[in-house]
Design a protein around this motif. Structure first.
Motif, PDB file in Angstrom:
ATOM      1  N   UNK A 248       0.835  -1.206   0.000  1.00  0.00           N
ATOM      2  CA  UNK A 248       0.000   0.000   0.000  1.00  0.00           C
ATOM      3  C   UNK A 248       0.867   1.254   0.000  1.00  0.00           C
ATOM      4  N   UNK A 249       1.906   1.268   0.847  1.00  0.00           N
ATOM      5  CA  UNK A 249       2.787   2.434   0.934  1.00  0.00           C
ATOM      6  C   UNK A 249       3.532   2.638  -0.384  1.00  0.00           C
ATOM      7  N   UNK A 250       4.037   1.552  -0.955  1.00  0.00           N
ATOM      8  CA  UNK A 250       4.762   1.643  -2.215  1.00  0.00           C
ATOM      9  C   UNK A 250       3.872   2.164  -3.336  1.00  0.00           C
ATOM     10  N   UNK A 251       2.612   1.748  -3.297  1.00  0.00           N
ATOM     11  CA  UNK A 251       1.666   2.232  -4.302  1.00  0.00           C
ATOM     12  C   UNK A 251       1.532   3.739  -4.223  1.00  0.00           C
ATOM     13  N   UNK A 252       1.456   4.272  -3.016  1.00  0.00           N
ATOM     14  CA  UNK A 252       1.350   5.719  -2.864  1.00  0.00           C
ATOM     15  C   UNK A 252       2.544   6.436  -3.454  1.00  0.00           C
ATOM     16  N   UNK A 253       3.753   5.902  -3.244  1.00  0.00           N
ATOM     17  CA  UNK A 253       4.958   6.530  -3.801  1.00  0.00           C
ATOM     18  C   UNK A 253       4.999   6.407  -5.322  1.00  0.00           C
ATOM     19  N   UNK A 254       4.670   5.218  -5.841  1.00  0.00           N
ATOM     20  CA  UNK A 254       4.718   5.007  -7.280  1.00  0.00           C
ATOM     21  C   UNK A 254       3.730   5.899  -8.010  1.00  0.00           C
ATOM     22  N   UNK A 255       2.511   5.992  -7.458  1.00  0.00           N
ATOM     23  CA  UNK A 255       1.488   6.807  -8.113  1.00  0.00           C
ATOM     24  C   UNK A 255       1.845   8.285  -8.036  1.00  0.00           C
ATOM     25  N   UNK A 256       2.496   8.711  -6.935  1.00  0.00           N
ATOM     26  CA  UNK A 256       2.860  10.123  -6.808  1.00  0.00           C
ATOM     27  C   UNK A 256       3.827  10.527  -7.897  1.00  0.00           C
ATOM     28  N   UNK A 257       4.676   9.605  -8.314  1.00  0.00           N
ATOM     29  CA  UNK A 257       5.659   9.926  -9.352  1.00  0.00           C
ATOM     30  C   UNK A 257       5.026  10.130 -10.712  1.00  0.00           C
TER      31      UNK A 257
ATOM     32  N   UNK B  21     -14.186   1.581 -10.765  1.00  0.00           N
ATOM     33  CA  UNK B  21     -13.077   0.630 -10.736  1.00  0.00           C
ATOM     34  C   UNK B  21     -12.600   0.392  -9.302  1.00  0.00           C
ATOM     35  N   UNK B  22     -12.530   1.455  -8.521  1.00  0.00           N
ATOM     36  CA  UNK B  22     -12.092   1.299  -7.133  1.00  0.00           C
ATOM     37  C   UNK B  22     -13.115   0.502  -6.329  1.00  0.00           C
ATOM     38  N   UNK B  23     -14.410   0.761  -6.560  1.00  0.00           N
ATOM     39  CA  UNK B  23     -15.448   0.024  -5.837  1.00  0.00           C
ATOM     40  C   UNK B  23     -15.420  -1.459  -6.211  1.00  0.00           C
ATOM     41  N   UNK B  24     -15.250  -1.745  -7.485  1.00  0.00           N
ATOM     42  CA  UNK B  24     -15.170  -3.132  -7.915  1.00  0.00           C
ATOM     43  C   UNK B  24     -13.943  -3.818  -7.309  1.00  0.00           C
ATOM     44  N   UNK B  25     -12.818  -3.084  -7.258  1.00  0.00           N
ATOM     45  CA  UNK B  25     -11.610  -3.653  -6.660  1.00  0.00           C
ATOM     46  C   UNK B  25     -11.805  -3.927  -5.172  1.00  0.00           C
ATOM     47  N   UNK B  26     -12.402  -2.985  -4.463  1.00  0.00           N
ATOM     48  CA  UNK B  26     -12.630  -3.169  -3.020  1.00  0.00           C
ATOM     49  C   UNK B  26     -13.495  -4.393  -2.782  1.00  0.00           C
TER      50      UNK B  26
ATOM     51  N   UNK C 265      -5.284   3.334 -12.069  1.00  0.00           N
ATOM     52  CA  UNK C 265      -4.877   2.460 -10.968  1.00  0.00           C
ATOM     53  C   UNK C 265      -5.020   0.983 -11.317  1.00  0.00           C
ATOM     54  N   UNK C 266      -5.312   0.689 -12.564  1.00  0.00           N
ATOM     55  CA  UNK C 266      -5.549  -0.712 -12.933  1.00  0.00           C
ATOM     56  C   UNK C 266      -4.339  -1.611 -12.658  1.00  0.00           C
ATOM     57  N   UNK C 267      -3.105  -1.191 -12.993  1.00  0.00           N
ATOM     58  CA  UNK C 267      -1.964  -2.078 -12.684  1.00  0.00           C
ATOM     59  C   UNK C 267      -1.841  -2.385 -11.188  1.00  0.00           C
ATOM     60  N   UNK C 268      -2.070  -1.378 -10.380  1.00  0.00           N
ATOM     61  CA  UNK C 268      -2.022  -1.600  -8.925  1.00  0.00           C
ATOM     62  C   UNK C 268      -3.117  -2.565  -8.478  1.00  0.00           C
ATOM     63  N   UNK C 269      -4.318  -2.377  -8.997  1.00  0.00           N
ATOM     64  CA  UNK C 269      -5.425  -3.285  -8.656  1.00  0.00           C
ATOM     65  C   UNK C 269      -5.120  -4.704  -9.133  1.00  0.00           C
ATOM     66  N   UNK C 270      -4.551  -4.802 -10.334  1.00  0.00           N
ATOM     67  CA  UNK C 270      -4.241  -6.126 -10.877  1.00  0.00           C
ATOM     68  C   UNK C 270      -3.218  -6.853 -10.002  1.00  0.00           C
ATOM     69  N   UNK C 271      -2.207  -6.120  -9.544  1.00  0.00           N
ATOM     70  CA  UNK C 271      -1.203  -6.749  -8.680  1.00  0.00           C
ATOM     71  C   UNK C 271      -1.791  -7.160  -7.340  1.00  0.00           C
ATOM     72  N   UNK C 272      -2.648  -6.308  -6.786  1.00  0.00           N
ATOM     73  CA  UNK C 272      -3.206  -6.615  -5.465  1.00  0.00           C
ATOM     74  C   UNK C 272      -4.229  -7.744  -5.514  1.00  0.00           C
ATOM     75  N   UNK C 273      -4.920  -7.885  -6.643  1.00  0.00           N
ATOM     76  CA  UNK C 273      -5.953  -8.925  -6.722  1.00  0.00           C
ATOM     77  C   UNK C 273      -5.354 -10.334  -6.626  1.00  0.00           C
TER      78      UNK C 273
END
Length: 895
Positions: free
Chosen positions: A355-364, A528-533, A378-386
């Motif tokens: 989660x923390x790494x995602x925040x840094x990666x997305x900020x860049x 997309x975020x709701x579906x991921x959650x 955010x699809x790549x992040x969701x795909x990795x977390x799923x």
């Protein structure tokens, strides 16, 4: 009592094939005395049934009726209360105890004695008699085997046996051999007695003669007894031999039983051990995966998932009774608990790092989207977390505390990330709307009140000018918009004075596209975020529950959600769908405020932007509600739609308010009123925006309010107008309204269109009559007098004989209006009308044509009066209708 017994036998028992043996008059103990009879009866048919029957005398007559019957075999105890003293009370114990009081002790004793007899004969002494005198019972059974029971003739009746047919035949033969068998019964009986004695003697002699045979028989019996003794000795020896065999067989049987029992126990023990080994043994590979498995690679995640599922199966195995008391089972369960805790802690730590790494990666990646009106994907992040979804489900089922902690951490990290992304996204949108540089966004993000103060401060410096849109700041925009853009506080008259270039349609189209793009970017982001959650946290988002209202969504702020998740106990949520909505509210808590700020900015730029926003927002709300009416997106957009609708209503109210406060110039002609022109512009713009829109009803209501306000304000301005005649103001403006409504074809304003046309027609006619006046004034006065005489009753052909209206006076008046004078008067009238009418409406020729028609109508009226009142006089006007047409045509062409 005998008569009663006879009556009862006749009326009640004989019809039922019963005989009454004893009767006692009784009443219930302790209650009001209501006499009845207890009867002991037997049936006349075999097998004999003995009953105790309660008979009661009818209240309406002297007859008796059977009330209750008990079988004597159901009687358990007869209690006479006292065996020494005379006492009329006694108890009968059937299914319950019945307490009775007899009318006399004698009847009671007689009845109990009868019951005793029946008990002795039919029930073999099954009934217990207590507190009954032994003397009474002894008297009831006299000595002698063949005697009948005293006091009752039923035994005698029962001992009597009817002769069968053969016995009757033998008696008849015997009586036929004796002549006096019937006439002298005593002699016949004596004869029979003598013959019986003779037969007895013969029998004795026969017995004595067979003594030798008897002795032989006895001897044979003795020999038989000896043989029996020998057989018994052999049997005894055999029995002793069999006894030892029996003991040996018993020992063998017991040994076999113990062996079988041992085998059975061993089989059961093996089954239990196999059950525990099969269900509570975790493979070493699974243990290694739980302790050291790689949570970054897909293969490692799959291995950890399989190991976690195997661990959960081992921990959830249904143990049989007594297993939990085994020390090995307890050790294994403890080992499983330690593994679960260790892996849950390792999984939670790893996911928090993700989660923390995602925040840094997305900020860049934010810099890439800062110049474009797009939101990061955010699809790549969701795909990795799923990939961890099954492990999250395992964590939810095994350690809800860590699952809840991960949920809170995810919301905290993602809410900050989305807040940065969404705020930057809205800043870009505001810059594109206002055309300012990034430096100018500072003012664009000011709160509504601060922005208004800033505008007022800048306007005091006298800054003005047209907005170019390239490098001007938003501060400059706020000043320029006071003269060139609509704001909620701008006057409708001011807007009416603006040209089409000032309110460029391209600017509105640009705003519409930007606002649509903002909503189009937000909608897939939220979905997309709701579906991921739902998938990642294993929450069901499509279960059937009652939807949350918009007000409930407004009250569900981030602080409330944070407090609920930081509590030590699991949160009580009505459904998992509510939890999804709460998580979305916490993650996207900045969307609604940012949308409201953007709406406020758009409303400041141009109040007509509320029309675009209302249509776009309504469409997106309708789309979201079709998907899920209780979702976060639907609720949030619904709340924002309320704000947009409020702004739209405020825009309409401000326009109506400015109509009421309108002031006109006293020195210049009115022409088309500014708010009438602005209504045309508003209607044309609204029709283009609301074409096929979902909220057409809101626009129709606004149309009705505005058009009524326009009608009232036009009449108000017309009444107050000093430079321009009232009829001209009404005629021009209602003509303009009618033309606008006819062109736009607004269905809800059909009645107002007809009303506008009627008002235009009425005031055109009124203005023509008023302006034309009396072009032939003296001639008009003359003929008014003629008409007055006719009205008084003078015939039309006699009017010429009146001194004031004779032919000479008529000729004199006609000579004052030669064609030259008439043309001059019409020319002055044209100039006057031209001064009254405005150029933009272009009604001059219409009005002039109407005046020409009215003048010709008056001319024809005068000629008709001359023909009727002065027949044969040859008097005519000095100009003709053709002259009038030529005059009007030449005047119109000359100007």
């Amino acid at each position: 009592m005998t008569a009663i017994k006879h009556a009862l036998q006749r009326d009640i028992f004989t019809p039922n094939d019963e005989r009454l043996l004893s009767i006692v008059n009784v009443c219930k103990a302790g209650k009001k005395k209501r006499n009845c009879f207890l009867c002991a009866t037997v049936t006349t048919e075999r097998p004999v049934q003995v009953n105790v029957v309660k008979v009661k005398k009818s209240d309406k007559g002297d007859f008796y009726k059977r009330q209750t019957a008990w079988a004597l075999r159901d009687l358990a105890v007869v209690d006479a209360k006292d065996a020494v003293k005379e006492n009329p009370e006694f108890d009968l114990h059937f299914d319950k105890v019945y307490k009775w009081v007899a009318s006399s002790t004698v009847e009671k004793n007689t009845f109990i004695s009868c019951i005793w007899k029946l008990n002795q004969r039919y029930l073999r002494k099954k009934i217990d008699f207590i507190n009954v005198s032994s003397q009474l019972l002894e008297e009831s059974v006299p000595s002698g085997e063949n005697q009948s029971v005293a006091g009752g003739d039923e035994e005698a009746v029962d001992e009597y046996q009817e002769l069968n047919a053969r016995e009757e035949q033998d008696i008849e033969i015997m009586m036929e051999g004796c002549e006096y068998a019937i006439s002298n019964a005593e002699a016949f009986a004596e004869k029979l007695s003598r013959e019986l004695q003779v037969l007895d003697g013969a029998n004795i002699q026969s017995i004595m003669a067979s003594e030798k045979q008897v002795n032989i028989l006895m001897k044979l019996l003795d020999e038989a007894l000896k043989e029996v003794d020998q057989i018994e000795l052999k049997l005894s020896s055999y029995e002793e031999m069999l006894q030892s065999v029996k003991e040996q067989m018993d020992q063998i049987s017991e040994s076999n039983h113990l062996i079988h029992l041992s085998n059975t126990n061993n089989v059961k023990l093996l089954s239990e051990i196999e059950f525990l080994v099969n269900h509570m043994d975790l493979a070493k590979g699974h243990i290694k995966a739980l302790q050291e498995g790689d949570l970054t690679s897909s293969r490692g995640i799959e291995a950890c998932t399989n190991a976690a599922d195997a661990l959960l199966q081992c921990m959830n195995v249904a143990l049989r009774p007594g297993h939990d008391m085994l020390h090995a089972v307890k050790q294994q369960q403890q080992r499983f608990s330690d593994l679960r805790e260790q892996f849950a802690r390792r999984l939670a730590s790893h996911l928090n790092s993700v989660f923390v790494q995602q925040g840094h990666d997305q900020s860049s990646t934010l810099a890439q989207h800062s110049v474009e009106l797009t939101l990061p994907n955010h699809h790549p992040f969701h795909r990795d977390l799923l990939r961890y979804a099954k492990l999250m489900e395992w964590l939810k089922n095994t350690d809800y505390g860590k699952y809840e902690g991960l949920t809170k951490n995810y919301m905290d990290y993602l809410s900050r990330l989305y807040e940065r992304e969404i705020k930057d996204f809205f800043e870009v949108a505001k810059i594109k709307m206002t055309g300012t540089t990034r430096e100018g966004k500072k003012f664009a993000t000011l709160p509504r009140k601060e922005s208004a103060v800033k505008q007022e401060t800048e306007s005091l410096h006298g800054s003005s000018g047209k907005l170019t849109g390239s490098t001007s700041s938003l501060n400059k925009l706020s000043v320029q918009s006071s003269g060139n853009r609509r704001s909620q506080s701008s006057s409708l008259l001011d807007m009416g004075n603006m040209s089409a270039s000032d309110l460029d349609v391209a600017d509105r189209t640009k705003f519409d596209k930007i606002f649509e793009q903002v909503l189009s970017e937000l909608e897939p982001l939220c979905l997309a975020e709701q579906d991921f959650i739902s998938k990642f946290f294993k929450l069901q988002q499509h279960q059937s529950i009652s939807g949350t209202t918009a007000n409930e969504a407004e009250e569900m702020d981030g602080g409330t959600l944070s407090r609920s998740y930081t509590s030590g106990v699991p949160q009580t949520i009505s459904s998992e769908k509510d939890m999804i909505r709460q998580m979305m509210t916490k993650i996207f808590r900045c969307i609604e405020p940012e949308l409201n700020n953007l709406i406020a900015l758009g409303d400041k730029i141009d109040s007509f932007n509320s029309l675009y926003m209302l249509v776009k927002m309504s469409h997106h709300v309708w789309t979201a509600q079709n998907v899920d009416p209780a979702s976060f997106l639907s609720t949030t957009l619904g709340n924002v739609l309320v704000t947009v609708k409020r702004n739209f209503d405020k825009c309409i109210s401000n326009q109506m308010k400015q109509m009421d406060e309108v002031k006109i110039s006293k020195k210049s002609k009115v022409g088309i009123l500014p708010f009438v022109a602005e209504f045309e512009e508003f209607a044309a713009l609204a029709e283009s925006i609301f074409k096929n829109a979902e909220r057409r009803g809101d626009l129709d209501k606004a149309y009705i309010k505005l058009i009524r306000a326009v009608f009232v304000s036009v009449e108000k301005v017309a009444n107050e107008s000093q430079k321009t005649p009232r009829d001209v103001v009404m005629m021009e403006n209602f003509h303009h309204i009618f033309a606008t409504l006819s062109r736009l074809k607004i269905s809800c304003l059909e009645a107002e269109k007809k009303e506008a046309k009627q008002k235009y027609t009425d005031h055109l006619q009124s203005y023509v009559i008023y302006s034309l006046g009396q072009p032939l004034e003296k001639l008009n006065h003359f003929f008014e007098g003629v008409e007055a005489r006719v009205a008084q009753g003078i015939r039309e052909e006699e009017v010429s004989y009146q001194l004031a209206f004779n032919k000479q006076e008529l000729r004199k008046v006609i000579k004052e209006y030669p064609g030259k004078e008439v043309k001059k008067g019409l020319d002055n009238l044209y100039k006057k009308v031209d001064k009254h009418l405005c150029e933009e409406e272009n009604l001059l020729q219409v009005v002039w044509h109407s005046m020409q028609d009215e003048f010709i109508r008056q001319y024809k009226h005068f000629e008709g009066l001359i023909a009727r009142c002065y027949p044969g006089s040859g008097i005519t006007m000095e100009f003709t209708i053709q002259d009038i047409l030529d005059y009007c045509s030449s005047i119109a062409q000359s100007h």
